[in-house]
Design a protein around this motif. Structure first.
Motif, PDB file in Angstrom:
ATOM      1  N   TYR A 237     -44.686   9.717   3.355  1.00 42.98           N
ATOM      2  CA  TYR A 237     -43.150   9.775   3.008  1.00 42.98           C
ATOM      3  C   TYR A 237     -43.086   8.692   2.991  1.00 42.98           C
ATOM      4  N   TRP A 238     -41.988   8.315   1.388  1.00 51.22           N
ATOM      5  CA  TRP A 238     -41.919   6.761   1.654  1.00 51.22           C
ATOM      6  C   TRP A 238     -40.081   6.250   1.294  1.00 51.22           C
ATOM      7  N   ARG A 239     -39.302   7.657   1.526  1.00 51.51           N
ATOM      8  CA  ARG A 239     -38.044   6.896   1.710  1.00 51.51           C
ATOM      9  C   ARG A 239     -37.195   6.424   2.422  1.00 51.51           C
ATOM     10  N   SER A 240     -36.648   5.473   2.600  1.00 54.21           N
ATOM     11  CA  SER A 240     -35.363   4.629   3.796  1.00 54.21           C
ATOM     12  C   SER A 240     -34.286   6.065   4.541  1.00 54.21           C
ATOM     13  N   THR A 241     -33.838   7.331   4.110  1.00 54.67           N
ATOM     14  CA  THR A 241     -33.749   8.271   4.639  1.00 54.67           C
ATOM     15  C   THR A 241     -34.434   9.453   4.598  1.00 54.67           C
ATOM     16  N   PHE A 242     -34.834  10.290   5.678  1.00 57.02           N
ATOM     17  CA  PHE A 242     -35.689  10.802   5.483  1.00 57.02           C
ATOM     18  C   PHE A 242     -34.570  12.236   5.212  1.00 57.02           C
TER      19      PHE A 242
ATOM     20  N   LEU B 287     -47.703  14.414   9.166  1.00 55.61           N
ATOM     21  CA  LEU B 287     -47.237  13.878   7.257  1.00 55.61           C
ATOM     22  C   LEU B 287     -46.280  12.147   7.897  1.00 55.61           C
ATOM     23  N   TYR B 288     -47.561  11.217   7.103  1.00 51.75           N
ATOM     24  CA  TYR B 288     -47.541  10.264   7.468  1.00 51.75           C
ATOM     25  C   TYR B 288     -46.250   9.166   6.987  1.00 51.75           C
ATOM     26  N   THR B 289     -45.552   8.843   7.782  1.00 47.66           N
ATOM     27  CA  THR B 289     -43.775   9.056   7.208  1.00 47.66           C
ATOM     28  C   THR B 289     -43.633   7.069   7.947  1.00 47.66           C
TER      29      THR B 289
ATOM     30  N   ASN C 212     -38.431 -17.893   8.559  1.00 44.62           N
ATOM     31  CA  ASN C 212     -38.430 -19.092   9.620  1.00 44.62           C
ATOM     32  C   ASN C 212     -39.071 -18.733  10.856  1.00 44.62           C
ATOM     33  N   ASP C 213     -40.184 -18.061  10.818  1.00 43.73           N
ATOM     34  CA  ASP C 213     -40.957 -18.366  12.043  1.00 43.73           C
ATOM     35  C   ASP C 213     -40.092 -16.946  13.266  1.00 43.73           C
ATOM     36  N   GLN C 214     -39.355 -16.001  12.293  1.00 44.01           N
ATOM     37  CA  GLN C 214     -39.247 -15.072  13.147  1.00 44.01           C
ATOM     38  C   GLN C 214     -39.435 -13.755  12.322  1.00 44.01           C
ATOM     39  N   PHE C 215     -39.764 -12.396  13.612  1.00 48.50           N
ATOM     40  CA  PHE C 215     -40.718 -11.342  13.612  1.00 48.50           C
ATOM     41  C   PHE C 215     -39.175 -10.852  12.821  1.00 48.50           C
ATOM     42  N   LEU C 216     -39.192  -9.849  11.400  1.00 49.57           N
ATOM     43  CA  LEU C 216     -37.654  -9.404  11.384  1.00 49.57           C
ATOM     44  C   LEU C 216     -38.140  -7.623  10.829  1.00 49.57           C
ATOM     45  N   GLU C 217     -37.362  -6.979  11.660  1.00 48.90           N
ATOM     46  CA  GLU C 217     -38.226  -5.508  11.574  1.00 48.90           C
ATOM     47  C   GLU C 217     -36.506  -5.357  10.483  1.00 48.90           C
ATOM     48  N   VAL C 218     -36.867  -4.905   9.158  1.00 44.78           N
ATOM     49  CA  VAL C 218     -36.321  -4.734   8.366  1.00 44.78           C
ATOM     50  C   VAL C 218     -36.610  -3.298   7.376  1.00 44.78           C
ATOM     51  N   GLY C 219     -35.576  -2.051   6.958  1.00 40.82           N
ATOM     52  CA  GLY C 219     -35.710  -1.187   5.742  1.00 40.82           C
ATOM     53  C   GLY C 219     -36.140  -0.479   6.767  1.00 40.82           C
ATOM     54  N   ILE C 220     -35.485  -0.789   8.540  1.00 38.16           N
ATOM     55  CA  ILE C 220     -35.905   1.056   9.478  1.00 38.16           C
ATOM     56  C   ILE C 220     -35.619   2.164   9.501  1.00 38.16           C
ATOM     57  N   ILE C 221     -35.528   3.237   8.936  1.00 38.40           N
ATOM     58  CA  ILE C 221     -35.419   4.889   8.748  1.00 38.40           C
ATOM     59  C   ILE C 221     -34.390   4.836   8.896  1.00 38.40           C
ATOM     60  N   ASN C 222     -33.861   5.776   8.476  1.00 37.94           N
ATOM     61  CA  ASN C 222     -32.719   6.563   8.618  1.00 37.94           C
ATOM     62  C   ASN C 222     -32.771   7.864   9.206  1.00 37.94           C
ATOM     63  N   ILE C 223     -32.257   8.926   9.714  1.00 39.85           N
ATOM     64  CA  ILE C 223     -32.460  10.085  10.084  1.00 39.85           C
ATOM     65  C   ILE C 223     -31.611  10.919  10.282  1.00 39.85           C
TER      66      ILE C 223
ATOM     67  N   PRO D   9     -66.505  15.227   4.881  1.00 38.13           N
ATOM     68  CA  PRO D   9     -65.772  15.380   4.392  1.00 38.13           C
ATOM     69  C   PRO D   9     -64.475  14.025   4.558  1.00 38.13           C
ATOM     70  N   PHE D  10     -63.289  14.001   3.753  1.00 36.76           N
ATOM     71  CA  PHE D  10     -62.371  13.124   3.522  1.00 36.76           C
ATOM     72  C   PHE D  10     -60.873  13.990   3.182  1.00 36.76           C
ATOM     73  N   HIS D  11     -59.953  13.936   3.301  1.00 36.33           N
ATOM     74  CA  HIS D  11     -58.310  14.401   3.201  1.00 36.33           C
ATOM     75  C   HIS D  11     -57.715  13.363   2.059  1.00 36.33           C
ATOM     76  N   ILE D  12     -57.352  14.354   1.412  1.00 36.68           N
ATOM     77  CA  ILE D  12     -56.671  13.247   0.391  1.00 36.68           C
ATOM     78  C   ILE D  12     -55.270  13.362   1.273  1.00 36.68           C
ATOM     79  N   ILE D  13     -54.402  12.003   0.570  1.00 34.39           N
ATOM     80  CA  ILE D  13     -52.861  11.670   1.413  1.00 34.39           C
ATOM     81  C   ILE D  13     -52.738  11.262  -0.017  1.00 34.39           C
ATOM     82  N   TYR D  14     -51.639  12.286  -0.773  1.00 33.45           N
ATOM     83  CA  TYR D  14     -50.549  11.460  -1.295  1.00 33.45           C
ATOM     84  C   TYR D  14     -49.710  10.905  -1.475  1.00 33.45           C
ATOM     85  N   TYR D  15     -49.337   9.957  -2.542  1.00 30.56           N
ATOM     86  CA  TYR D  15     -48.397   8.934  -2.088  1.00 30.56           C
ATOM     87  C   TYR D  15     -47.525   9.084  -3.461  1.00 30.56           C
ATOM     88  N   HIS D  16     -46.336   9.570  -3.040  1.00 35.26           N
ATOM     89  CA  HIS D  16     -45.324  10.139  -1.841  1.00 35.26           C
ATOM     90  C   HIS D  16     -44.977  11.149  -2.723  1.00 35.26           C
TER      91      HIS D  16
END
Length: 329
Positions: free
Chosen positions: A30-35, A53-55, A64-75, A308-315
């Motif tokens: 699941y790869w959308r910005s809003t769940f 569900l791989y979300t 600028n040497d700073q780690f930024l969390e962007v696009g945080i999921i909106n629920i 055996p393996f699973h298939i994970i469809y994107y998305h």
């Protein structure tokens, strides 16, 4: 009578060649910005037998040497599904450039804290797994692998990660991550911003070339396959941009686009379309994935892996899933 029997045998053989192995359960990213799942998406998800569900939760970039969390999921509301949620975190490869040992530990702590905060705020039913998606290279592998180990120690969870085609082909150079399980991304076989005839999302011949020694990869894999589409816009100077999730059907229904051939269109009127301002004469190439290409890719991989393996469809998105009824029986 003999010729009729021969024809029947040929038809059966051809039919079997187009069928995929039904022994593999499938699930979804699941790869959308809003769940938010609509009724049809909920039904499609419920039919899948994979319990997760791989979300995508958020991305990590370095500026600028700073780690930024962007696009945080909106629920906006509770996630109504019986599936367990696996947080997927995308981290740019540039994040690992010149990273210090203390920063590796710091980044692992911050990512784990953010996951726990999203979890507690929305009372999510999380799987005991965190998946990291990062396109590491030979020059960044050591620091990336240290991060995976640090995150496992801090989170006390199973850490998995994605695997790209070039990392299979060049495994001696790019190394093997310190994880017990990986997810092979069978898409992005080339750059959509290059001039080329083949489909940049999935070209089966290119995939087979990259994965010719897949059976030698030492870590157990699940297989991620693409069901998404996009449009590649080319302006008058030959510069290109992507429009995600665009389909040929959408353009055919709009009188301001002229079909040149099956996958190529021309803009007939200056205006805003799909979030971009497009001028008359711009060209759009639509790349969608034929079901037969997914099946051929899966059958090739099935012949390489003896477990055996699973298939994970994107998305998971009705705009895509509605086109693949045979896959989601």
């Amino acid at each position: 009578m003999k010729s009729i029997l021969q024809c029947l045998i040929c038809i059966l053989l051809l039919t079997n060649c187009t069928k995929t192995n039904n022994n593999h359960d499938y699930g979804f990213y699941y790869w959308r910005s809003t769940f938010n799942l609509n009724k049809n998406e909920q039904q499609t998800l419920n039919k899948s037998k994979v319990g997760n569900l791989y979300t995508r939760f958020f991305d990590v970039v370095k500026q600028n040497d700073q780690f930024l969390e962007v696009g945080i999921i909106n629920i906006n509301k509770e996630i109504s599904t019986d599936k367990k949620i696996v947080p997927v975190i995308f981290i740019t490869n540039e994040t690992w450039f010149n990273i210090k040992p203390n920063d590796i530990q710091f980044l692992a702590v911050k990512i784990n804290e953010r996951i726990n905060k999203i979890h507690s705020n929305h009372k999510l039913n999380l799987e005991n797994e965190i998946q990291i998606d990062s396109d590491w290279t030979a020059s960044t592998k050591n620091d990336y692998f240290k991060f995976l180990q640090a995150l496992k120690q801090i989170s006390k969870k199973n850490i998995t990660c994605t695997l790209r085609l070039h990392q299979v082909k060049d495994k001696l150079q790019t190394g093997i991550p310190p994880v017990d399980k990986m997810y092979l991304m069978c898409y992005a076989t080339s750059s959509p911003l290059e001039n080329q005839e083949q489909n940049s999302i999935l070209d089966v011949r290119t995939l087979k070339s990259y994965l010719r020694n897949l059976e030698d990869y030492p870590i157990k894999l699940d297989i991620a396959l693409p069901i998404y589409s996009w449009g590649i816009v080319t302006n008058h100077l030959g510069k290109k941009k992507l429009i995600n999730a665009l389909t040929a059907e959408e353009l055919m229904q709009n009188k301001n686009f002229k079909m040149i051939n099956k996958n190529n269109f021309e803009v007939l009127k200056d205006d805003f379309y799909f979030g971009l301002y497009l001028n008359k004469g711009f060209k759009i190439k639509i790349e969608e994935i034929a079901e037969k290409d997914i099946i051929e890719s899966l059958n090739f991989i099935d012949g390489k892996l003896d477990y055996p393996f699973h298939i994970i469809y994107y998305h998971l998105d009705e705009r895509f899933t509605k086109n693949y009824n045979t896959l989601f029986q």
